[in-house]
Design an enzyme around this catalytic site. Structure first.
Site: not given
Ligand code: SAT
Ligand code: MN
Length: 603
Positions: A86, A216, A225, A269
Protein backbone atom coordinates in the site's frame (compact mmCIF):
# COMPACT_ATOMS: atom_id res chain seq x y z
CA UNK A 1 5.87 -11.25 -16.03
CA UNK A 2 3.15 -9.19 -17.63
CA UNK A 3 0.89 -7.12 -15.46
CA UNK A 4 -0.77 -5.19 -18.24
CA UNK A 5 -2.61 -7.54 -20.58
CA UNK A 6 -4.06 -6.86 -24.01
CA UNK A 7 -7.78 -7.23 -24.70
CA UNK A 8 -9.31 -10.70 -24.62
CA UNK A 9 -12.04 -12.01 -26.95
CA UNK A 10 -14.33 -14.16 -24.85
CA UNK A 11 -16.33 -16.97 -26.42
CA UNK A 12 -20.10 -16.53 -26.59
CA UNK A 13 -21.76 -17.13 -23.26
CA UNK A 14 -19.02 -15.39 -21.25
CA UNK A 15 -18.59 -11.74 -20.33
CA UNK A 16 -22.16 -10.73 -21.02
CA UNK A 17 -23.64 -10.35 -17.54
CA UNK A 18 -24.95 -6.84 -18.07
CA UNK A 19 -26.83 -5.64 -14.99
CA UNK A 20 -30.38 -4.40 -15.28
CA UNK A 21 -29.79 -1.28 -13.21
CA UNK A 22 -29.69 1.74 -15.48
CA UNK A 23 -27.67 3.83 -13.03
CA UNK A 24 -24.92 1.21 -13.20
CA UNK A 25 -25.10 1.00 -16.99
CA UNK A 26 -24.94 4.78 -17.38
CA UNK A 27 -21.94 5.04 -15.08
CA UNK A 28 -20.11 2.17 -16.82
CA UNK A 29 -20.67 3.83 -20.17
CA UNK A 30 -19.34 7.10 -18.82
CA UNK A 31 -16.16 5.31 -17.74
CA UNK A 32 -16.03 3.52 -21.10
CA UNK A 33 -16.22 6.84 -22.99
CA UNK A 34 -13.41 8.19 -20.85
CA UNK A 35 -11.05 5.20 -20.86
CA UNK A 36 -11.77 3.90 -24.42
CA UNK A 37 -11.26 0.14 -23.84
CA UNK A 38 -11.25 -2.33 -26.72
CA UNK A 39 -14.25 -4.10 -25.19
CA UNK A 40 -16.23 -4.61 -21.97
CA UNK A 41 -16.38 -7.89 -20.05
CA UNK A 42 -19.36 -8.01 -17.68
CA UNK A 43 -18.47 -10.54 -14.97
CA UNK A 44 -20.95 -13.05 -13.56
CA UNK A 45 -18.68 -14.80 -11.05
CA UNK A 46 -19.38 -18.27 -12.48
CA UNK A 47 -16.90 -21.15 -12.37
CA UNK A 48 -16.84 -21.22 -16.19
CA UNK A 49 -15.91 -17.56 -16.29
CA UNK A 50 -13.21 -18.08 -13.67
CA UNK A 51 -11.70 -21.03 -15.57
CA UNK A 52 -11.65 -19.04 -18.79
CA UNK A 53 -10.04 -15.98 -17.16
CA UNK A 54 -7.41 -18.12 -15.39
CA UNK A 55 -6.55 -19.66 -18.76
CA UNK A 56 -6.29 -16.27 -20.42
CA UNK A 57 -4.20 -14.89 -17.54
CA UNK A 58 -1.72 -17.77 -17.95
CA UNK A 59 -1.67 -17.43 -21.73
CA UNK A 60 -0.85 -13.73 -21.42
CA UNK A 61 1.75 -14.20 -18.71
CA UNK A 62 -0.20 -12.48 -15.92
CA UNK A 63 -0.21 -15.73 -13.95
CA UNK A 64 1.95 -18.82 -13.73
CA UNK A 65 0.09 -22.08 -13.23
CA UNK A 66 1.66 -24.08 -10.40
CA UNK A 67 2.00 -27.87 -10.52
CA UNK A 68 -1.67 -28.81 -10.41
CA UNK A 69 -1.02 -32.28 -9.00
CA UNK A 70 0.58 -30.77 -5.89
CA UNK A 71 -1.23 -27.44 -5.78
CA UNK A 72 -4.61 -27.80 -7.49
CA UNK A 73 -6.14 -24.50 -8.50
CA UNK A 74 -3.05 -22.55 -7.40
CA UNK A 75 -1.38 -19.78 -9.39
CA UNK A 76 1.45 -17.30 -8.96
CA UNK A 77 1.43 -13.63 -9.86
CA UNK A 78 4.37 -11.24 -9.75
CA UNK A 79 3.66 -7.58 -9.37
CA UNK A 80 6.09 -4.94 -10.59
CA UNK A 81 8.97 -4.53 -8.09
CA UNK A 82 7.98 -0.88 -7.67
CA UNK A 83 4.47 -1.93 -6.70
CA UNK A 84 4.44 -4.33 -3.76
CA UNK A 85 2.54 -2.63 -0.91
CA UNK A 86 0.00 0.00 0.00
CA UNK A 87 1.12 3.57 -0.64
CA UNK A 88 -0.16 5.69 2.21
CA UNK A 89 1.32 8.95 0.95
CA UNK A 90 -0.62 8.60 -2.31
CA UNK A 91 -3.86 7.51 -0.66
CA UNK A 92 -6.21 10.47 -0.62
CA UNK A 93 -9.44 11.29 1.17
CA UNK A 94 -11.30 13.79 -0.99
CA UNK A 95 -13.89 15.42 1.24
CA UNK A 96 -15.26 18.92 0.56
CA UNK A 97 -13.13 20.33 3.38
CA UNK A 98 -9.70 19.35 4.71
CA UNK A 99 -11.16 19.42 8.22
CA UNK A 100 -13.46 16.48 7.40
CA UNK A 101 -10.52 14.31 6.35
CA UNK A 102 -8.68 15.39 9.48
CA UNK A 103 -5.03 15.56 10.51
CA UNK A 104 -4.12 11.91 9.86
CA UNK A 105 -5.30 11.67 6.25
CA UNK A 106 -3.87 13.04 3.02
CA UNK A 107 -6.61 15.31 1.82
CA UNK A 108 -7.25 16.59 -1.69
CA UNK A 109 -9.97 18.77 -3.14
CA UNK A 110 -12.63 16.54 -4.78
CA UNK A 111 -13.15 18.64 -7.93
CA UNK A 112 -9.43 19.05 -8.56
CA UNK A 113 -8.80 15.35 -7.91
CA UNK A 114 -11.59 14.20 -10.23
CA UNK A 115 -10.18 16.44 -12.90
CA UNK A 116 -6.62 15.16 -12.40
CA UNK A 117 -7.82 11.53 -12.45
CA UNK A 118 -9.97 12.06 -15.52
CA UNK A 119 -6.89 13.40 -17.26
CA UNK A 120 -4.94 10.26 -16.33
CA UNK A 121 -7.80 7.91 -17.24
CA UNK A 122 -8.43 9.47 -20.66
CA UNK A 123 -7.86 6.67 -23.16
CA UNK A 124 -6.11 4.64 -20.44
CA UNK A 125 -7.77 1.33 -21.40
CA UNK A 126 -7.10 1.58 -25.13
CA UNK A 127 -6.33 -1.91 -26.44
CA UNK A 128 -7.36 -3.48 -23.14
CA UNK A 129 -10.50 -5.17 -21.86
CA UNK A 130 -12.53 -3.28 -19.29
CA UNK A 131 -13.92 -5.71 -16.71
CA UNK A 132 -17.03 -4.82 -14.73
CA UNK A 133 -17.02 -6.69 -11.42
CA UNK A 134 -20.18 -6.68 -9.28
CA UNK A 135 -19.73 -7.75 -5.66
CA UNK A 136 -21.37 -7.85 -2.24
CA UNK A 137 -19.59 -7.09 1.02
CA UNK A 138 -21.06 -8.85 4.04
CA UNK A 139 -23.52 -11.74 4.29
CA UNK A 140 -25.93 -10.86 1.47
CA UNK A 141 -28.98 -10.69 3.77
CA UNK A 142 -27.23 -8.61 6.43
CA UNK A 143 -28.61 -5.12 6.98
CA UNK A 144 -24.99 -3.97 6.76
CA UNK A 145 -24.31 -5.66 3.39
CA UNK A 146 -23.13 -3.34 0.61
CA UNK A 147 -23.03 -3.72 -3.15
CA UNK A 148 -20.07 -2.43 -5.09
CA UNK A 149 -18.99 -2.42 -8.70
CA UNK A 150 -15.34 -2.35 -9.60
CA UNK A 151 -14.35 -1.44 -13.12
CA UNK A 152 -10.80 -2.59 -13.81
CA UNK A 153 -8.40 -3.29 -16.65
CA UNK A 154 -6.53 -5.89 -14.59
CA UNK A 155 -7.45 -9.55 -15.00
CA UNK A 156 -5.56 -10.26 -11.74
CA UNK A 157 -7.95 -7.92 -9.93
CA UNK A 158 -10.97 -9.77 -11.35
CA UNK A 159 -9.59 -13.15 -10.26
CA UNK A 160 -8.70 -11.82 -6.79
CA UNK A 161 -12.08 -10.13 -6.32
CA UNK A 162 -13.79 -13.48 -6.95
CA UNK A 163 -11.85 -14.90 -4.00
CA UNK A 164 -12.08 -11.90 -1.69
CA UNK A 165 -15.74 -10.93 -2.17
CA UNK A 166 -19.13 -12.42 -2.96
CA UNK A 167 -18.64 -11.57 -6.59
CA UNK A 168 -20.93 -11.93 -9.57
CA UNK A 169 -24.56 -12.10 -10.61
CA UNK A 170 -25.82 -12.25 -7.01
CA UNK A 171 -24.58 -8.69 -6.50
CA UNK A 172 -26.43 -7.27 -9.52
CA UNK A 173 -29.48 -9.16 -8.36
CA UNK A 174 -29.23 -7.73 -4.86
CA UNK A 175 -28.86 -4.20 -6.19
CA UNK A 176 -31.97 -4.58 -8.33
CA UNK A 177 -33.27 -2.09 -10.84
CA UNK A 178 -34.11 0.88 -8.65
CA UNK A 179 -32.32 3.94 -9.98
CA UNK A 180 -31.55 5.29 -6.53
CA UNK A 181 -30.27 1.96 -5.14
CA UNK A 182 -26.99 2.64 -3.34
CA UNK A 183 -23.79 1.08 -4.72
CA UNK A 184 -20.10 1.84 -4.50
CA UNK A 185 -18.53 3.05 -7.73
CA UNK A 186 -14.96 1.81 -8.04
CA UNK A 187 -12.72 2.55 -10.99
CA UNK A 188 -9.28 1.03 -11.28
CA UNK A 189 -6.76 1.28 -14.08
CA UNK A 190 -3.20 0.04 -14.06
CA UNK A 191 -2.26 2.91 -16.39
CA UNK A 192 1.42 2.09 -17.00
CA UNK A 193 2.05 1.05 -13.35
CA UNK A 194 4.18 4.11 -12.91
CA UNK A 195 4.74 5.21 -9.29
CA UNK A 196 4.63 8.81 -10.54
CA UNK A 197 0.99 8.31 -11.47
CA UNK A 198 -0.18 6.23 -8.53
CA UNK A 199 -3.21 7.56 -6.64
CA UNK A 200 -5.73 5.79 -4.46
CA UNK A 201 -8.58 8.28 -4.10
CA UNK A 202 -11.71 8.14 -1.97
CA UNK A 203 -14.75 10.35 -2.35
CA UNK A 204 -16.84 9.37 0.70
CA UNK A 205 -19.68 11.76 -0.12
CA UNK A 206 -20.06 10.13 -3.56
CA UNK A 207 -19.47 6.53 -2.40
CA UNK A 208 -16.77 6.50 -5.08
CA UNK A 209 -13.20 5.19 -5.28
CA UNK A 210 -10.71 5.76 -8.09
CA UNK A 211 -7.39 3.95 -8.04
CA UNK A 212 -4.73 4.34 -10.72
CA UNK A 213 -1.16 3.30 -11.40
CA UNK A 214 -0.91 0.24 -9.14
CA UNK A 215 -1.63 -3.46 -9.42
CA UNK A 216 -0.98 -4.35 -5.75
CA UNK A 217 -3.82 -5.83 -3.63
CA UNK A 218 -4.45 -3.23 -0.97
CA UNK A 219 -4.38 -0.46 -3.58
CA UNK A 220 -6.58 -2.16 -6.17
CA UNK A 221 -8.97 -4.67 -4.58
CA UNK A 222 -11.28 -1.74 -3.95
CA UNK A 223 -13.66 -3.82 -1.84
CA UNK A 224 -11.11 -4.20 0.92
CA UNK A 225 -9.37 -1.23 2.54
CA UNK A 226 -10.97 1.33 0.23
CA UNK A 227 -14.64 0.36 0.59
CA UNK A 228 -14.83 -1.91 3.65
CA UNK A 229 -12.74 0.46 5.80
CA UNK A 230 -12.28 3.98 4.44
CA UNK A 231 -15.69 4.51 2.85
CA UNK A 232 -17.48 2.21 5.31
CA UNK A 233 -16.02 3.99 8.36
CA UNK A 234 -17.45 7.24 7.00
CA UNK A 235 -20.88 5.60 6.50
CA UNK A 236 -20.68 3.87 9.87
CA UNK A 237 -20.18 7.18 11.65
CA UNK A 238 -23.27 8.61 9.98
CA UNK A 239 -25.38 5.51 10.53
CA UNK A 240 -24.30 4.56 14.04
CA UNK A 241 -22.23 1.42 13.52
CA UNK A 242 -18.51 0.55 13.42
CA UNK A 243 -16.26 -0.43 10.49
CA UNK A 244 -13.00 -1.70 11.97
CA UNK A 245 -9.64 -3.20 11.04
CA UNK A 246 -10.30 -6.27 13.19
CA UNK A 247 -10.24 -10.02 12.97
CA UNK A 248 -13.20 -11.88 14.45
CA UNK A 249 -12.73 -15.26 16.10
CA UNK A 250 -14.84 -17.72 18.05
CA UNK A 251 -13.56 -19.46 21.21
CA UNK A 252 -15.32 -22.57 22.43
CA UNK A 253 -14.41 -24.02 25.82
CA UNK A 254 -14.52 -27.75 26.63
CA UNK A 255 -17.90 -27.27 28.34
CA UNK A 256 -19.33 -26.02 25.05
CA UNK A 257 -19.55 -22.34 25.96
CA UNK A 258 -18.77 -20.01 23.09
CA UNK A 259 -17.52 -16.43 22.94
CA UNK A 260 -16.56 -14.20 20.05
CA UNK A 261 -13.67 -11.77 20.14
CA UNK A 262 -12.73 -8.93 17.77
CA UNK A 263 -9.10 -7.82 17.65
CA UNK A 264 -7.40 -4.85 15.98
CA UNK A 265 -3.74 -5.19 15.01
CA UNK A 266 -1.96 -3.20 12.30
CA UNK A 267 -1.24 -4.85 8.95
CA UNK A 268 1.22 -7.76 9.06
CA UNK A 269 1.08 -8.12 12.87
CA UNK A 270 -0.48 -11.58 12.94
CA UNK A 271 -4.26 -11.07 12.58
CA UNK A 272 -4.60 -14.03 10.23
CA UNK A 273 -2.52 -16.25 12.53
CA UNK A 274 -4.53 -15.26 15.61
CA UNK A 275 -7.84 -15.80 13.81
CA UNK A 276 -6.82 -19.37 12.87
CA UNK A 277 -5.01 -20.29 16.08
CA UNK A 278 -4.67 -23.92 17.15
CA UNK A 279 -4.58 -24.23 20.95
CA UNK A 280 -1.58 -26.01 22.50
CA UNK A 281 -1.94 -29.60 23.64
CA UNK A 282 -2.69 -28.63 27.22
CA UNK A 283 -5.90 -26.90 26.04
CA UNK A 284 -7.61 -30.09 24.91
CA UNK A 285 -11.26 -29.42 24.14
CA UNK A 286 -10.77 -25.72 23.37
CA UNK A 287 -11.58 -24.73 19.81
CA UNK A 288 -10.90 -21.55 17.86
CA UNK A 289 -12.95 -20.75 14.77
CA UNK A 290 -12.55 -17.91 12.28
CA UNK A 291 -15.23 -15.43 11.30
CA UNK A 292 -12.83 -12.97 9.69
CA UNK A 293 -9.11 -12.18 9.55
CA UNK A 294 -8.99 -8.47 8.70
CA UNK A 295 -12.21 -6.46 8.82
CA UNK A 296 -15.22 -6.32 11.13
CA UNK A 297 -18.46 -4.43 10.60
CA UNK A 298 -20.22 -4.16 13.94
CA UNK A 299 -23.64 -2.94 14.98
CA UNK A 300 -25.67 -2.87 18.17
CA UNK A 301 -28.09 -5.78 18.50
CA UNK A 302 -31.56 -5.72 20.02
CA UNK A 303 -30.11 -7.18 23.22
CA UNK A 304 -27.67 -4.29 23.61
CA UNK A 305 -24.63 -6.33 22.64
CA UNK A 306 -22.22 -5.56 19.81
CA UNK A 307 -22.60 -7.89 16.79
CA UNK A 308 -19.95 -8.35 14.11
CA UNK A 309 -19.96 -9.56 10.52
CA UNK A 310 -16.96 -10.14 8.28
CA UNK A 311 -17.65 -8.24 5.06
CA UNK A 312 -15.12 -10.31 3.11
CA UNK A 313 -15.22 -13.73 1.51
CA UNK A 314 -11.52 -14.58 1.53
CA UNK A 315 -8.19 -13.88 3.19
CA UNK A 316 -5.38 -11.78 1.74
CA UNK A 317 -2.68 -12.89 4.13
CA UNK A 318 1.04 -12.27 4.48
CA UNK A 319 2.90 -15.38 3.29
CA UNK A 320 6.44 -15.21 4.75
CA UNK A 321 6.57 -16.86 8.15
CA UNK A 322 3.49 -18.98 7.43
CA UNK A 323 4.29 -22.61 8.22
CA UNK A 324 2.87 -25.74 9.78
CA UNK A 325 4.46 -24.54 13.00
CA UNK A 326 3.05 -21.00 12.96
CA UNK A 327 -0.33 -21.56 11.29
CA UNK A 328 -1.27 -25.11 10.24
CA UNK A 329 -4.82 -24.06 9.33
CA UNK A 330 -3.57 -21.43 6.90
CA UNK A 331 -1.12 -23.95 5.39
CA UNK A 332 -3.98 -26.36 4.82
CA UNK A 333 -6.15 -23.59 3.38
CA UNK A 334 -3.55 -22.50 0.81
CA UNK A 335 -2.89 -25.99 -0.49
CA UNK A 336 -5.51 -25.46 -3.18
CA UNK A 337 -7.38 -22.74 -5.09
CA UNK A 338 -5.00 -20.03 -3.97
CA UNK A 339 -3.61 -17.03 -5.77
CA UNK A 340 -0.07 -16.27 -4.60
CA UNK A 341 1.57 -12.92 -5.23
CA UNK A 342 5.34 -12.28 -5.07
CA UNK A 343 6.49 -15.58 -3.54
CA UNK A 344 9.31 -17.68 -5.02
CA UNK A 345 8.73 -20.39 -7.63
CA UNK A 346 10.51 -23.74 -7.31
CA UNK A 347 11.79 -25.75 -10.25
CA UNK A 348 9.04 -28.31 -9.55
CA UNK A 349 6.32 -25.71 -10.05
CA UNK A 350 5.74 -25.19 -6.34
CA UNK A 351 6.01 -22.07 -4.23
CA UNK A 352 8.46 -21.18 -1.51
CA UNK A 353 8.98 -18.38 0.97
CA UNK A 354 11.14 -17.49 3.95
CA UNK A 355 9.84 -19.26 7.05
CA UNK A 356 8.16 -22.15 5.21
CA UNK A 357 8.65 -25.59 6.78
CA UNK A 358 11.64 -27.63 5.71
CA UNK A 359 14.88 -26.63 4.03
CA UNK A 360 14.89 -24.05 1.24
CA UNK A 361 15.01 -25.39 -2.32
CA UNK A 362 18.48 -25.64 -3.85
CA UNK A 363 17.36 -23.34 -6.59
CA UNK A 364 14.30 -21.29 -7.29
CA UNK A 365 13.06 -18.20 -9.09
CA UNK A 366 12.66 -15.27 -6.74
CA UNK A 367 9.65 -12.96 -6.58
CA UNK A 368 11.19 -10.69 -9.20
CA UNK A 369 11.68 -13.57 -11.62
CA UNK A 370 15.45 -13.88 -11.09
CA UNK A 371 17.36 -17.10 -10.34
CA UNK A 372 17.74 -17.66 -6.60
CA UNK A 373 19.72 -20.06 -4.40
CA UNK A 374 20.02 -20.27 -0.60
CA UNK A 375 23.33 -18.39 -0.99
CA UNK A 376 21.55 -15.39 -2.55
CA UNK A 377 21.62 -12.17 -0.55
CA UNK A 378 18.13 -11.17 -1.67
CA UNK A 379 14.98 -12.66 -0.23
CA UNK A 380 13.26 -15.30 -2.34
CA UNK A 381 9.77 -14.02 -1.46
CA UNK A 382 8.92 -10.38 -0.92
CA UNK A 383 8.31 -9.66 2.82
CA UNK A 384 4.80 -8.47 1.87
CA UNK A 385 4.07 -11.37 -0.48
CA UNK A 386 0.48 -12.54 -0.11
CA UNK A 387 -1.97 -15.37 -0.56
CA UNK A 388 -5.54 -14.81 -1.62
CA UNK A 389 -7.65 -17.75 -0.56
CA UNK A 390 -11.42 -18.31 -0.27
CA UNK A 391 -12.54 -18.46 3.35
CA UNK A 392 -14.27 -21.77 2.55
CA UNK A 393 -10.78 -23.31 2.43
CA UNK A 394 -10.27 -22.58 6.12
CA UNK A 395 -10.61 -25.85 8.10
CA UNK A 396 -11.79 -23.88 11.15
CA UNK A 397 -14.26 -21.55 9.45
CA UNK A 398 -16.91 -20.51 11.98
CA UNK A 399 -20.41 -21.88 11.38
CA UNK A 400 -21.94 -18.41 11.80
CA UNK A 401 -19.83 -16.69 9.15
CA UNK A 402 -22.85 -16.13 6.91
CA UNK A 403 -25.22 -15.19 9.72
CA UNK A 404 -26.99 -11.99 8.64
CA UNK A 405 -27.05 -10.64 12.18
CA UNK A 406 -23.39 -11.36 12.89
CA UNK A 407 -21.87 -12.81 16.05
CA UNK A 408 -22.03 -11.24 19.55
CA UNK A 409 -18.69 -9.82 20.66
CA UNK A 410 -17.61 -10.49 24.27
CA UNK A 411 -14.19 -8.84 24.08
CA UNK A 412 -12.35 -6.32 21.95
CA UNK A 413 -8.56 -6.56 21.81
CA UNK A 414 -6.17 -3.86 20.69
CA UNK A 415 -2.56 -4.72 20.05
CA UNK A 416 0.61 -3.53 18.43
CA UNK A 417 4.12 -4.70 17.73
CA UNK A 418 6.11 -3.23 20.65
CA UNK A 419 9.59 -4.35 21.73
CA UNK A 420 9.12 -2.73 25.13
CA UNK A 421 6.67 -0.94 27.44
CA UNK A 422 3.51 -2.89 26.69
CA UNK A 423 2.78 -5.96 28.86
CA UNK A 424 1.64 -9.22 27.31
CA UNK A 425 -1.97 -8.39 28.20
CA UNK A 426 -4.01 -6.02 30.31
CA UNK A 427 -7.63 -5.02 30.63
CA UNK A 428 -9.12 -1.55 30.43
CA UNK A 429 -11.01 -0.32 33.50
CA UNK A 430 -14.09 0.53 31.43
CA UNK A 431 -15.26 1.45 27.90
CA UNK A 432 -13.85 4.98 27.96
CA UNK A 433 -10.47 3.78 29.18
CA UNK A 434 -10.62 1.07 26.51
CA UNK A 435 -11.21 3.68 23.81
CA UNK A 436 -8.18 5.49 25.20
CA UNK A 437 -6.09 2.31 24.86
CA UNK A 438 -7.21 1.96 21.25
CA UNK A 439 -6.68 5.62 20.46
CA UNK A 440 -3.12 5.63 21.79
CA UNK A 441 -2.12 2.27 20.32
CA UNK A 442 1.29 2.19 18.68
CA UNK A 443 3.15 -0.34 16.59
CA UNK A 444 6.35 -0.84 14.67
CA UNK A 445 5.78 -0.33 10.95
CA UNK A 446 5.83 -3.37 8.63
CA UNK A 447 6.34 -4.18 4.96
CA UNK A 448 2.57 -3.93 4.33
CA UNK A 449 3.05 -0.29 3.39
CA UNK A 450 5.92 1.34 1.54
CA UNK A 451 8.33 3.29 3.76
CA UNK A 452 10.51 2.57 6.77
CA UNK A 453 10.00 -0.77 8.54
CA UNK A 454 10.34 -1.17 12.33
CA UNK A 455 9.62 2.43 13.31
CA UNK A 456 7.18 2.83 16.22
CA UNK A 457 4.24 4.98 15.23
CA UNK A 458 0.84 5.68 16.75
CA UNK A 459 -1.78 3.69 14.89
CA UNK A 460 -5.09 4.28 16.66
CA UNK A 461 -7.28 1.17 16.58
CA UNK A 462 -4.98 -0.02 13.73
CA UNK A 463 -7.00 2.42 11.61
CA UNK A 464 -4.41 5.13 10.94
CA UNK A 465 -4.23 4.32 7.20
CA UNK A 466 -7.90 3.32 6.97
CA UNK A 467 -10.10 5.85 8.77
CA UNK A 468 -12.00 7.70 6.04
CA UNK A 469 -12.70 10.84 8.05
CA UNK A 470 -11.42 13.02 10.88
CA UNK A 471 -9.79 10.77 13.50
CA UNK A 472 -11.04 13.01 16.32
CA UNK A 473 -14.62 12.43 15.18
CA UNK A 474 -13.83 8.74 14.93
CA UNK A 475 -12.71 8.71 18.60
CA UNK A 476 -15.90 10.57 19.49
CA UNK A 477 -17.94 7.98 17.62
CA UNK A 478 -16.29 5.21 19.66
CA UNK A 479 -16.91 7.10 22.91
CA UNK A 480 -20.59 7.52 22.03
CA UNK A 481 -21.02 3.87 21.08
CA UNK A 482 -20.16 2.53 24.55
CA UNK A 483 -23.11 4.05 26.43
CA UNK A 484 -25.46 2.77 23.70
CA UNK A 485 -24.44 -0.79 24.58
CA UNK A 486 -26.24 -2.20 27.60
CA UNK A 487 -23.87 -5.15 27.56
CA UNK A 488 -20.62 -3.83 26.09
CA UNK A 489 -17.62 -6.03 25.30
CA UNK A 490 -14.68 -5.76 27.69
CA UNK A 491 -11.62 -4.10 26.16
CA UNK A 492 -8.07 -5.48 26.35
CA UNK A 493 -4.60 -4.61 25.09
CA UNK A 494 -2.09 -7.28 24.09
CA UNK A 495 1.52 -7.34 22.89
CA UNK A 496 3.01 -10.57 21.56
CA UNK A 497 6.25 -8.83 20.58
CA UNK A 498 7.96 -7.66 23.79
CA UNK A 499 11.71 -8.32 23.79
CA UNK A 500 14.33 -8.80 26.49
CA UNK A 501 17.51 -6.73 26.92
CA UNK A 502 19.25 -8.91 24.29
CA UNK A 503 16.52 -8.21 21.75
CA UNK A 504 15.00 -11.71 21.96
CA UNK A 505 11.23 -12.18 21.94
CA UNK A 506 10.00 -13.01 25.43
CA UNK A 507 6.77 -14.70 24.31
CA UNK A 508 6.56 -17.58 21.81
CA UNK A 509 3.28 -16.31 20.30
CA UNK A 510 1.18 -18.23 17.74
CA UNK A 511 -0.71 -21.15 19.39
CA UNK A 512 0.55 -20.14 22.82
CA UNK A 513 -1.52 -16.95 22.53
CA UNK A 514 -4.38 -19.25 23.56
CA UNK A 515 -3.14 -18.79 27.14
CA UNK A 516 -3.79 -15.07 26.92
CA UNK A 517 -7.08 -15.59 25.15
CA UNK A 518 -8.24 -17.93 27.88
CA UNK A 519 -7.50 -15.30 30.52
CA UNK A 520 -9.52 -12.83 28.46
CA UNK A 521 -12.46 -15.19 28.08
CA UNK A 522 -12.40 -16.12 31.77
CA UNK A 523 -12.40 -12.41 32.55
CA UNK A 524 -15.54 -11.99 30.40
CA UNK A 525 -17.15 -14.64 32.58
CA UNK A 526 -15.96 -12.86 35.72
CA UNK A 527 -13.57 -15.69 36.57
CA UNK A 528 -9.93 -14.70 36.10
CA UNK A 529 -7.84 -12.77 38.57
CA UNK A 530 -5.65 -9.73 38.01
CA UNK A 531 -3.78 -7.00 39.80
CA UNK A 532 -4.87 -3.42 39.36
CA UNK A 533 -2.03 -1.23 38.09
CA UNK A 534 -1.74 2.34 36.83
CA UNK A 535 -2.21 1.22 33.24
CA UNK A 536 -5.01 -1.34 33.69
CA UNK A 537 -5.66 -4.79 35.15
CA UNK A 538 -2.76 -7.17 34.49
CA UNK A 539 -2.81 -10.88 35.24
CA UNK A 540 -0.39 -12.08 37.87
CA UNK A 541 1.68 -15.06 36.68
CA UNK A 542 -0.61 -17.37 38.67
CA UNK A 543 -3.66 -15.94 36.86
CA UNK A 544 -2.42 -17.30 33.52
CA UNK A 545 -2.68 -20.96 32.61
CA UNK A 546 0.97 -21.65 31.79
CA UNK A 547 0.93 -25.42 32.18
CA UNK A 548 2.96 -27.16 29.49
CA UNK A 549 4.46 -23.90 28.24
CA UNK A 550 8.04 -24.62 27.29
CA UNK A 551 11.03 -22.33 27.00
CA UNK A 552 9.71 -19.42 29.02
CA UNK A 553 11.15 -18.94 32.51
CA UNK A 554 9.24 -17.50 35.49
CA UNK A 555 11.54 -14.48 35.24
CA UNK A 556 10.52 -13.94 31.65
CA UNK A 557 6.84 -14.16 32.60
CA UNK A 558 7.44 -11.48 35.24
CA UNK A 559 9.14 -9.33 32.61
CA UNK A 560 6.28 -9.86 30.15
CA UNK A 561 3.75 -8.69 32.74
CA UNK A 562 5.78 -5.81 34.16
CA UNK A 563 5.11 -2.09 34.03
CA UNK A 564 8.42 -0.24 33.85
CA UNK A 565 8.05 3.31 35.23
CA UNK A 566 10.69 4.82 32.93
CA UNK A 567 9.22 3.23 29.84
CA UNK A 568 5.77 4.47 30.83
CA UNK A 569 6.99 8.04 31.32
CA UNK A 570 8.27 7.87 27.75
CA UNK A 571 5.01 6.30 26.61
CA UNK A 572 3.00 9.02 28.32
CA UNK A 573 5.04 11.67 26.53
CA UNK A 574 4.62 9.85 23.20
CA UNK A 575 0.85 9.71 23.68
CA UNK A 576 0.75 13.41 24.58
CA UNK A 577 2.77 14.28 21.51
CA UNK A 578 0.37 12.29 19.35
CA UNK A 579 -2.67 14.02 20.81
CA UNK A 580 -0.98 17.39 20.28
CA UNK A 581 -0.49 16.51 16.62
CA UNK A 582 -4.26 15.96 16.39
CA UNK A 583 -5.26 19.16 18.22
CA UNK A 584 -7.91 20.50 18.40
CA UNK A 585 -9.67 17.28 17.41
CA UNK A 586 -9.06 15.08 20.45
CA UNK A 587 -12.18 14.53 22.60
CA UNK A 588 -11.99 15.96 26.15
CA UNK A 589 -12.63 12.49 27.56
CA UNK A 590 -9.40 11.17 26.06
CA UNK A 591 -7.34 14.13 27.25
CA UNK A 592 -8.79 13.50 30.71
CA UNK A 593 -7.85 9.82 30.44
CA UNK A 594 -4.29 10.87 29.65
CA UNK A 595 -4.25 13.13 32.69
CA UNK A 596 -5.59 10.33 34.91
CA UNK A 597 -2.98 7.89 33.61
CA UNK A 598 -0.25 10.42 34.40
CA UNK A 599 -1.59 10.79 37.94
CA UNK A 600 -1.85 7.04 38.48
CA UNK A 601 1.72 6.58 37.25
CA UNK A 602 2.90 9.28 39.66
CA UNK A 603 1.38 7.54 42.65
O1 SAT B 1 -2.51 -4.71 1.36
S1 SAT B 1 -3.71 -4.84 2.17
O2 SAT B 1 -4.14 -3.51 2.60
O3 SAT B 1 -4.78 -5.47 1.45
C1 SAT B 1 -3.37 -5.76 3.54
C2 SAT B 1 -2.93 -4.90 4.64
O4 SAT B 1 -1.98 -4.14 4.48
O5 SAT B 1 -3.55 -4.97 5.71
MN1 MN C 1 -5.32 -5.44 7.13
Amino acid sequence: MENIAPAISPPTGLGGNKPANKAVLDWVHEVESLTAPANIFWCDGSAAENDYLLGEACRMGVLIKLDQAKAPGCYLHRSKPNDVARVEQFTLICTPTKEEAGPTNHWADPAETYSKLHGLLKGAMRGRTMFVVPYIMGPPESPLAKVGYEITDSIYVVLSMRIMTRMGAQASKKLGEKLDAEFNRGVHSLLEIDPEHRWICHFPQDNTIISVGSGYGGNVLLSKKCLALRIASYLAKQQGWLAEHMLILGVESPDGKKHYVAAAFPSACGKTNFAMLIPPEHFAGWKITTVGDDIAWMQIGKDGRLYAVNPENGYFGVVPGTSYRSNPNAMQAIEHDTLFTNVALTSEGGVWWEGKDGPPPNEATDWKGNPWTPASKEKAAHPNSRFAVPMQNNPVLDAEVNNRDGVPISAIIFGGRRSDTMPLVFRAFDWEHGVYLGATMASETTAAATGAVGKVRRDPMAMLPFCGYNIGDYFQHWLKTGPRLTNPPLIFHVNWFRKDAEGKYLWPGFGENMRVLKWIIDRCEGKSGARKTAIGCIPRPEDLDLEGLEGVTPGQIEELLSVEPEEWQKELAGQAEFFESLAPNVPEELLAQHQKLAERLDR
